[in-house]
Enzyme design. Structure first.
Site, mmCIF file in Angstrom:
data_model
loop_
_atom_site.group_PDB
_atom_site.id
_atom_site.type_symbol
_atom_site.label_atom_id
_atom_site.label_comp_id
_atom_site.label_asym_id
_atom_site.label_seq_id
_atom_site.Cartn_x
_atom_site.Cartn_y
_atom_site.Cartn_z
ATOM 1 C CB SER A 99 0.553 -46.678 9.367
ATOM 2 O OG SER A 99 1.789 -46.711 10.336
ATOM 3 C CE LYS A 102 -0.098 -45.781 13.643
ATOM 4 N NZ LYS A 102 1.062 -46.300 12.611
ATOM 5 C CB SER A 156 0.410 -42.316 10.788
ATOM 6 O OG SER A 156 0.366 -43.729 10.248
ATOM 7 C CE LYS A 263 -3.101 -44.587 9.505
ATOM 8 N NZ LYS A 263 -1.760 -44.097 8.855
#
Length: 324
Positions: A99, A102, A156, A263
């Site tokens: 992820s 993203k 997420s 993140k």
């Protein structure tokens, strides 16, 4: 003789089991016991495996040569101001990034200049058929594009990231093409994107390339804000119900950290991943950690790096100026 007759009579009536029934009952009980033991052994093994995935073995904070001792397979720490590499481990390894993807998804959405108040609907096309991951966004959920972006970054949410790409001009194919185009512009030469969520293990990069991505993403006000928001409560207009979402990075709530961007990521092929922009002492740094042992280990690795920088602030300053 009378006793034998009575015994046979009771067997026929079912008061007493026959030798075969006793043998069968014993055998059945033995099998049940065996399968029960197998089940609990498997359950115990599963719990042990889950603990291993969550908690990595304890290790010293530093290696014998005074470097951060990390569980992460690949790592890089850069001075954000001048790009000096303060620490590196397997910096050219090409691996799945989960992820962390993203961040690029968010950049493409914001660069697209679409109406951020436009309502987007989660559809069956957004269901994860790759990893069957859980989502707090049921099919039919309606949120503004801005809130979809918020949930993709902070919590997420894969369905949010999918909906953002699906509602891009030209659809998902055009969105992914734009992701790869932007990667090349950032000189992320070994990076490749195949979806907007990070669920596909074909989304690959190196820690060097991802440091470039983190630095570029940090230039966006909304990405900084949403990736460092601890939690949010959103109301879904189609039902009137509210739901809370929390940040996937536990360090966001740690007062000892000054985090400007964050993140996390995880799929089996990528391991536990974490990228951050943070201020350590007076130094803004970029931290990229890929393929760590467990969910807690990526945070522990970041903390080891923080301590290492704080303890060697003078040495690092001398190295950067060429005086060390």
């Amino acid at each position: 003789m009378i006793f034998s007759f009575l015994l046979c009579f009771m067997v026929l009536l079912g008061f007493i089991g026959s030798p075969e029934s006793y043998a069968s009952s014993y055998s059945g009980a033995k099998k049940a016991s065996y399968h029960g033991k197998k089940f609990y052994a498997k359950k115990k093994s599963l719990r042990k495996g889950l603990r291993k995935a969550y908690y990595a073995p304890a290790i010293p904070d530093e290696t014998s040569d005074g470097k951060p001792n990390l569980h992460s397979a690949s790592a890089i720490v850069l001075d954000q101001i001048n790009g000096t590499e303060l620490f590196g481990k397997n910096t050219d390894n090409l691996q799945p990034i989960a992820s962390i993807t993203k961040l690029m998804t968010a950049m493409i959405v914001l660069d697209g200049k679409q109406d951020m108040d436009e309502p987007l609907t989660v559809t069956s096309d957004d269901i994860d058929l790759i990893k069957s991951s859980h989502s707090n966004l049921p099919v039919g959920s309606v949120l503004k594009r801005l809130d979809m972006l918020r949930l993709a970054l902070m919590a997420s949410e894969n369905r949010a990231a999918s909906a953002l790409a699906r509602n891009y001009p030209g659809g998902k194919d055009a969105f992914i093409a734009k992701m790869n185009e932007r990667a090349q512009l950032l000189k992320m030469e070994r990076t490749r994107f195949t979806d907007s969520t990070g669920l596909m293990s074909e989304n690959v990069s190196t820690v060097k390339d991802l440091a470039r991505l983190v630095d570029a993403a940090y230039r966006y006000d909304l990405i900084r804000e949403y990736t460092t928001t601890p939690a949010v409560q959103l109301t879904f207009p189609e039902t009137g119900l509210s739901r809370g979402f929390i940040n996937t990075n536990r360090l966001i709530n740690n007062s000892e950290w000054q985090i400007g961007l964050s993140k996390t990521g995880f799929i089996k092929e990528a391991g536990q991943c974490l990228v951050m922009q943070a201020r350590i002492g007076s130094k803004p740094v970029l931290i990229v950690l890929l393929d760590s042992w467990g969910k807690l280990s990526r945070a522990a690795d970041a903390t080891r790096i923080k301590k290492w920088i704080e303890n060697r602030r003078y040495d690092l300053a001398m190295a950067e100026t060429g005086k060390g």
